[in-house]
Design a protein around this motif. Structure first.
Motif, PDB file in Angstrom:
ATOM      1  N   ALA A 164      36.568  34.810  33.513  1.00 44.47           N
ATOM      2  CA  ALA A 164      37.534  35.707  32.889  1.00 44.47           C
ATOM      3  C   ALA A 164      37.295  37.111  33.411  1.00 44.47           C
ATOM      4  N   ILE A 165      38.358  37.857  33.632  1.00 42.27           N
ATOM      5  CA  ILE A 165      38.265  39.242  34.074  1.00 42.27           C
ATOM      6  C   ILE A 165      38.537  40.160  32.889  1.00 42.27           C
ATOM      7  N   LEU A 166      37.675  41.136  32.691  1.00 36.14           N
ATOM      8  CA  LEU A 166      37.853  42.121  31.633  1.00 36.14           C
ATOM      9  C   LEU A 166      38.037  43.482  32.305  1.00 36.14           C
ATOM     10  N   GLY A 167      39.221  44.053  32.136  1.00 36.10           N
ATOM     11  CA  GLY A 167      39.550  45.309  32.800  1.00 36.10           C
ATOM     12  C   GLY A 167      40.434  45.054  34.005  1.00 36.10           C
ATOM     13  N   LEU A 168      41.675  45.524  33.943  1.00 35.00           N
ATOM     14  CA  LEU A 168      42.615  45.282  35.041  1.00 35.00           C
ATOM     15  C   LEU A 168      43.207  46.589  35.573  1.00 35.00           C
ATOM     16  N   GLY A 169      42.333  47.563  35.767  1.00 35.30           N
ATOM     17  CA  GLY A 169      42.711  48.751  36.505  1.00 35.30           C
ATOM     18  C   GLY A 169      42.715  48.441  37.994  1.00 35.30           C
ATOM     19  N   ARG A 170      42.678  49.485  38.793  1.00 30.93           N
ATOM     20  CA  ARG A 170      42.720  49.296  40.256  1.00 30.93           C
ATOM     21  C   ARG A 170      41.617  48.370  40.742  1.00 30.93           C
ATOM     22  N   ARG A 194      42.734  46.699  27.941  1.00 34.45           N
ATOM     23  CA  ARG A 194      43.098  47.447  26.732  1.00 34.45           C
ATOM     24  C   ARG A 194      44.608  47.565  26.543  1.00 34.45           C
ATOM     25  N   THR A 195      45.343  47.692  27.640  1.00 36.94           N
ATOM     26  CA  THR A 195      46.788  47.912  27.558  1.00 36.94           C
ATOM     27  C   THR A 195      47.509  46.702  28.139  1.00 36.94           C
ATOM     28  N   ARG A 196      47.963  45.822  27.273  1.00 41.58           N
ATOM     29  CA  ARG A 196      48.569  44.568  27.711  1.00 41.58           C
ATOM     30  C   ARG A 196      49.811  44.800  28.576  1.00 41.58           C
ATOM     31  N   ALA A 197      50.624  45.786  28.205  1.00 40.36           N
ATOM     32  CA  ALA A 197      51.900  45.986  28.903  1.00 40.36           C
ATOM     33  C   ALA A 197      51.712  46.268  30.383  1.00 40.36           C
ATOM     34  N   THR A 198      50.598  46.922  30.742  1.00 39.52           N
ATOM     35  CA  THR A 198      50.382  47.265  32.145  1.00 39.52           C
ATOM     36  C   THR A 198      49.850  46.094  32.957  1.00 39.52           C
ATOM     37  N   ALA A 199      49.442  45.028  32.296  1.00 39.82           N
ATOM     38  CA  ALA A 199      48.784  43.918  32.980  1.00 39.82           C
ATOM     39  C   ALA A 199      49.564  42.616  32.977  1.00 39.82           C
ATOM     40  N   GLU A 200      50.580  42.508  32.130  1.00 43.94           N
ATOM     41  CA  GLU A 200      51.247  41.214  31.957  1.00 43.94           C
ATOM     42  C   GLU A 200      51.887  40.710  33.249  1.00 43.94           C
ATOM     43  N   ASP A 201      52.595  41.572  33.965  1.00 42.47           N
ATOM     44  CA  ASP A 201      53.242  41.134  35.196  1.00 42.47           C
ATOM     45  C   ASP A 201      52.219  40.689  36.229  1.00 42.47           C
ATOM     46  N   PHE A 202      51.134  41.440  36.344  1.00 43.64           N
ATOM     47  CA  PHE A 202      50.079  41.075  37.302  1.00 43.64           C
ATOM     48  C   PHE A 202      49.489  39.718  36.948  1.00 43.64           C
ATOM     49  N   VAL A 248      44.647  37.205  27.441  1.00 39.98           N
ATOM     50  CA  VAL A 248      44.022  36.951  26.148  1.00 39.98           C
ATOM     51  C   VAL A 248      43.945  38.274  25.386  1.00 39.98           C
ATOM     52  N   ASP A 249      44.269  38.237  24.116  1.00 37.28           N
ATOM     53  CA  ASP A 249      44.367  39.477  23.344  1.00 37.28           C
ATOM     54  C   ASP A 249      43.022  40.112  22.998  1.00 37.28           C
ATOM     55  N   ARG A 250      41.979  39.290  22.888  1.00 39.71           N
ATOM     56  CA  ARG A 250      40.698  39.832  22.440  1.00 39.71           C
ATOM     57  C   ARG A 250      39.567  39.264  23.295  1.00 39.71           C
ATOM     58  N   TYR A 251      38.586  40.117  23.601  1.00 42.52           N
ATOM     59  CA  TYR A 251      37.395  39.695  24.351  1.00 42.52           C
ATOM     60  C   TYR A 251      36.683  38.565  23.635  1.00 42.52           C
ATOM     61  N   GLU A 252      36.667  38.617  22.290  1.00 44.63           N
ATOM     62  CA  GLU A 252      35.979  37.592  21.512  1.00 44.63           C
ATOM     63  C   GLU A 252      36.562  36.200  21.757  1.00 44.63           C
ATOM     64  N   THR A 309      35.276  47.338  33.609  1.00 44.66           N
ATOM     65  CA  THR A 309      35.646  48.180  32.480  1.00 44.66           C
ATOM     66  C   THR A 309      34.981  49.548  32.606  1.00 44.66           C
ATOM     67  N   PRO A 310      35.339  50.511  31.737  1.00 45.35           N
ATOM     68  CA  PRO A 310      34.648  51.808  31.764  1.00 45.35           C
ATOM     69  C   PRO A 310      33.130  51.639  31.655  1.00 45.35           C
ATOM     70  N   HIS A 311      32.406  52.496  32.367  1.00 46.94           N
ATOM     71  CA  HIS A 311      30.949  52.371  32.453  1.00 46.94           C
ATOM     72  C   HIS A 311      30.284  52.345  31.084  1.00 46.94           C
ATOM     73  N   SER A 312      30.786  53.148  30.157  1.00 50.16           N
ATOM     74  CA  SER A 312      30.153  53.260  28.847  1.00 50.16           C
ATOM     75  C   SER A 312      30.275  51.981  28.027  1.00 50.16           C
ATOM     76  N   GLN A 313      31.157  51.067  28.426  1.00 48.56           N
ATOM     77  CA  GLN A 313      31.341  49.817  27.689  1.00 48.56           C
ATOM     78  C   GLN A 313      30.485  48.672  28.225  1.00 48.56           C
ATOM     79  N   HIS A 314      29.890  48.853  29.385  1.00 49.63           N
ATOM     80  CA  HIS A 314      29.190  47.748  30.041  1.00 49.63           C
ATOM     81  C   HIS A 314      28.080  47.161  29.177  1.00 49.63           C
ATOM     82  N   ALA A 315      27.236  48.022  28.613  1.00 49.60           N
ATOM     83  CA  ALA A 315      26.069  47.520  27.894  1.00 49.60           C
ATOM     84  C   ALA A 315      26.466  46.588  26.749  1.00 49.60           C
TER      85      ALA A 315
END
Length: 336
Positions: free
Chosen positions: A5-11, A35-43, A52-56, A71-77
């Motif tokens: 599974a991929i978490l984070g779909l920025g560039r 975090r923002t479903r609308a920006t990722a659905e087409d991809f 998937v709506d939630r990481y859990e 994902t953002p660096h601060s979320q990795h841990a």
């Protein structure tokens, strides 16, 4: 086939997906979350990846073997901790976390859970880097005397003010988190452990985060090194290892050009010239495909990932020292 599974779909997350989806016999993305479903659905639709709506939900799915964190660096841990608790293998983008203490904690959590933890230093897989590795191992390079690295991009100009990458807390020590950590990883592999650092940062773009960084390093073995990195100038990459028997250099934004020049075997009898060098070109190599393939094969074969966690953790100790040096404006000793 490893199901991930991929978490984070920025560039960068999309680049990771594009490198393997529908192309690899070793790994396939079967779920995605951002975090923002609308920006990722087409991809996701184009790539045949359920959103998937939630990481859990990903962590609770027994059909998913691994998670890939872009994902953002601060979320990795926290995200690595959650994945380890769910017995999912983890591939996390660099930097592993934002400080040594949390990096050690997540590495220990993965060890106790018996899952693979891999960090995305993709450049280790590039053929040009392999050329340096081979020449060092064979003795042709000799003992490492010094290393010089430059890694620059123009990306700062295209990052929106509300993008997480523009947040100074997500990018301490200027361009170090974006690009400089790759050079640091090469220097740790080829030069060994670093004992102290001196870092200077500056702002040359729109800010507010520092975007340009220069660092001096001393190594336990006596070598020295310099990194210059920036996200506020033209794109460039150059990494040179100076050895007692020759120099090895990588140049080009895609690391495509390799050069090796041996030391002279006789004194000059006129203007100083270098012996004939070796030149090799490597075009079209997909570093992201290579690192994710290695990740999948390490899981399938129960073998160590090619980027040792000991190197990564030492890099985090150096990263802490770099941040403190930039803040305090003085030389800082690296924690052991």
């Amino acid at each position: 086939m490893i199901r991930a599974a991929i978490l984070g779909l920025g560039r960068w997350g999309r680049s990771l997906v594009n490198s393997v989806q529908g192309k690899s016999r070793d790994i396939q993305f079967v779920a995605a979350h951002t975090r923002t479903r609308a920006t990722a659905e087409d991809f996701c639709r184009d790539k045949g990846i359920p959103f998937v709506d939630r990481y859990e939900q990903i962590l609770a799915d027994p059909a998913i073997d691994a998670v890939v964190l872009a994902t953002p660096h601060s979320q990795h841990a926290a995200q690595v901790m959650q994945a380890a608790a769910a017995r999912k293998h983890v591939f996390v983008e660099k930097p592993m976390t934002l400080d040594l203490a949390s990096a050690r904690a997540v590495a220990e959590a993965a060890r106790l859970a018996g899952v693979l933890l891999a960090v995305g230093f993709c450049r280790r897989f590039h053929p040009s880097v392999v050329e340096i590795r081979n020449r060092k191992a064979s003795g042709r390079l000799g003992a490492v005397v010094a290393m010089v690295g430059q890694h620059t991009t123009s990306t700062q100009a295209f990052i929106a003010a509300d993008n997480w990458r523009a947040d100074p807390d997500e990018a301490p020590a200027g361009a170090m988190t974006a690009v400089g950590v790759h050079l640091l990883d090469h220097m740790i592999e080829f030069g060994g452990r670093i004992c102290d650092v001196h870092c200077v940062t500056g702002v040359h773009g729109a800010g507010p985060a520092d975007d340009t960084t220069t660092i001096l390093f001393n190594f336990d073995g006596g070598a020295t090194a310099t990194i210059f990195c920036s996200v506020a100038t033209a794109t460039n990459f150059n990494f040179t290892v100076y050895g007692s028997k020759g120099l090895a250099e990588i140049a080009g934004a895609a690391l495509q050009s390799f050069r090796f020049v041996p030391t002279s075997e006789k004194p000059p009898d006129g203007p100083i010239t270098a012996p004939p060098g070796e030149h090799r070109e490597f075009t079209g190599f997909d570093m992201l495909n290579a690192e994710l393939t290695a990740f999948a094969r390490s899981i399938a074969d129960a073998t160590p990932y090619p980027v040792p966690l000991d190197d990564v953790l030492h890099g985090m100790a150096v990263f802490d020292a770099v941040i403190e040096s930039a803040r305090a404006k003085k030389i800082v000793t690296v924690a052991r």
